[in-house]
Design a protein around this motif. Structure first.
Motif, PDB file in Angstrom:
ATOM      1  N   GLY A  36      65.274   9.536 100.174  1.00 26.38           N
ATOM      2  CA  GLY A  36      64.882   9.056  98.853  1.00 26.38           C
ATOM      3  C   GLY A  36      63.859   9.929  98.169  1.00 26.38           C
ATOM      4  O   GLY A  36      63.921  11.155  98.213  1.00 26.38           O
ATOM      5  N   ASP A  40      68.591  13.527  96.737  1.00 33.73           N
ATOM      6  CA  ASP A  40      69.914  13.082  97.161  1.00 33.73           C
ATOM      7  C   ASP A  40      70.341  13.813  98.422  1.00 33.73           C
ATOM      8  O   ASP A  40      69.902  14.935  98.698  1.00 33.73           O
ATOM      9  CB  ASP A  40      70.953  13.384  96.069  1.00 33.73           C
ATOM     10  N   LYS A 172      68.654   5.426  98.138  1.00 37.13           N
ATOM     11  CA  LYS A 172      69.572   6.568  98.159  1.00 37.13           C
ATOM     12  C   LYS A 172      71.003   6.048  98.135  1.00 37.13           C
ATOM     13  O   LYS A 172      71.264   4.884  98.443  1.00 37.13           O
ATOM     14  CB  LYS A 172      69.332   7.449  99.383  1.00 37.13           C
TER      15      LYS A 172
END
Length: 391
Positions: A36, A40, A172
């Motif tokens: 996170g 990415d 994420k």
């Protein structure tokens, strides 16, 4: 225990194994798994295009990647949507960049315009719904209410970063699912505890552990509005340095969070989350393994032992990079931080994974039935991005 390993990989597209299209041409496959903080999961593939016969890849193509060894099996790295394709030369090469499948959908989706006093679960549910993504969120994070109003067109990514900061979570996208789990929690999204990985000097190629002085704050304070007494009240969380010394003893200052929270509980959570962020920032570590081990992921808890003080201790992987290089094999590098809670995994963990020198985590999992990936649900496996410990 196997001492020699032969590196292999697998690439899938549309449920078809297309590895054969790459075998004589793949120069490098790099996968970055990141916890996170606006980052990415990404992949980079470099292909030899010496005779210009490689079929042209296209932006939007989705591929699945596995890395591993013939003698052990392969670890699933994730699925990635190609977002950037570059043709290079000389020498003639194609460079492919991809992001975890679904990340581009989050970026392109319309920003959520109204979230005043909504819960994290409500906001993430709306975000996932308008992008067609699945959602997996730790239950204790879902009910947290946002203490601020949307001002202007705040992007979805900026909003996710704010939610991470306020709740102490990791946001994420993994395989088309939006994940929101407790940072440094040592658990999957459904609450299953993950064993702590124990590493010895023999596991490392190189290492670097850095202590950085960040003076200024001894505590974090956050406020909430008491509706019964109609008054603003404050709560706080102390900050302890990486050496275990309270910075308040030196500086005494407090970092004040600007937002006014809905309840004492939410203010306390936000103060604790920010205090943990300060604590993580004081010690950073980079570990390069002697043998590439693609079974190790971001947010894995580590216990380093057998080295000197200031290196031994508890860490959490914030970024795991696994690279297949045609000429040398698989390399694994980790960027780590201290656990924000200051917990000592040697005392706090109830289960450990202890690969021997030269042994891969994948082989350890295969040969130790007490650590059974079958005990995890599919959501759990997706949460730690380890779908298929042995392929």
């Amino acid at each position: 225990m196997t001492t020699g390993y032969t590196p292999i990989y697998r690439i899938m597209k549309d449920n078809e194994d297309i590895t054969g299209n790459f075998n004589d041409r793949t120069l490098q496959i790099r996968v970055d798994l990141q916890a996170g903080d606006g980052n990415d999961d990404q992949c980079t593939i470099i292909v030899d295009d010496r005779d210009w016969r490689v079929v042209r890849p296209l932006n939007g193509d989705v591929i699945g990647i596995w890395l591993g060894y013939v003698e052990v099996g392969m670890a699933y790295m994730g699925s990635f949507e190609l977002s950037d394709i570059t043709f290079l030369g000389p020498p003639r090469q194609i460079k492919l960049l991809g992001k975890s499948t679904g990340t581009n959908d989050i970026q392109k989706a319309p920003a959520i315009r109204e979230f005043d006093n909504k819960s994290v679960g409500d906001i993430l549910g709306q975000m996932a719904g308008q992008t067609g993504l699945g959602l997996s969120i730790s239950g204790d994070l879902s009910g947290f209410k946002i203490p601020f109003k949307n001002q202007g067109n705040v992007s979805n990514l900026h909003l996710l970063n704010e939610l991470e900061r306020l709740t102490g979570a990791v946001a994420k996208v993994v395989d088309g699912k939006l994940m929101f789990i407790k940072r440094d929690g040592g658990e999957t999204a459904s609450g299953v505890a993950l064993p702590t990985l124990v590493l010895l000097p023999e596991h490392f190629g190189t290492w670097e552990v850095r202590y950085t002085s960040k003076p200024g704050y001894g505590q974090v304070k956050a406020s909430w509005f008491d509706k019964d007494e109609m008054v603003r009240k404050w709560v706080g969380a102390g900050i302890t340095s990486g050496d275990g010394v309270g910075l308040a003893n030196k500086f005494g200052g407090a970092f004040n969070i600007g937002q006014l929270f809905n309840s004492q509980e939410e203010a306390q959570r936000a103060a604790q989350s920010q205090a943990e962020n300060f604590q993580r920032a004081e010690v950073t570590a980079k570990f390069d393994l002697a043998k590439g081990d693609p079974w190790i992921r971001d947010q894995q808890t580590l216990l380093v032992t057998g080295m000197r003080d200031a290196i031994n201790g508890s860490y959490v992987i914030s970024k795991a990079t696994h690279t297949y290089i045609k000429s040398t094999g698989i390399k694994s590098e980790f960027e780590c931080k201290l656990p924000g809670t200051g917990v000592d995994y040697a005392e706090a963990s109830t289960e450990f994974m202890r690969p021997g020198p030269g042994e891969l985590l994948g082989e350890y999992l295969r040969t130790h039935p007490n650590v059974n990936p079958g005990d995890l649900s599919q959501d759990d496996i997706n949460a730690i991005n380890q779908g298929g410990f042995v392929q």
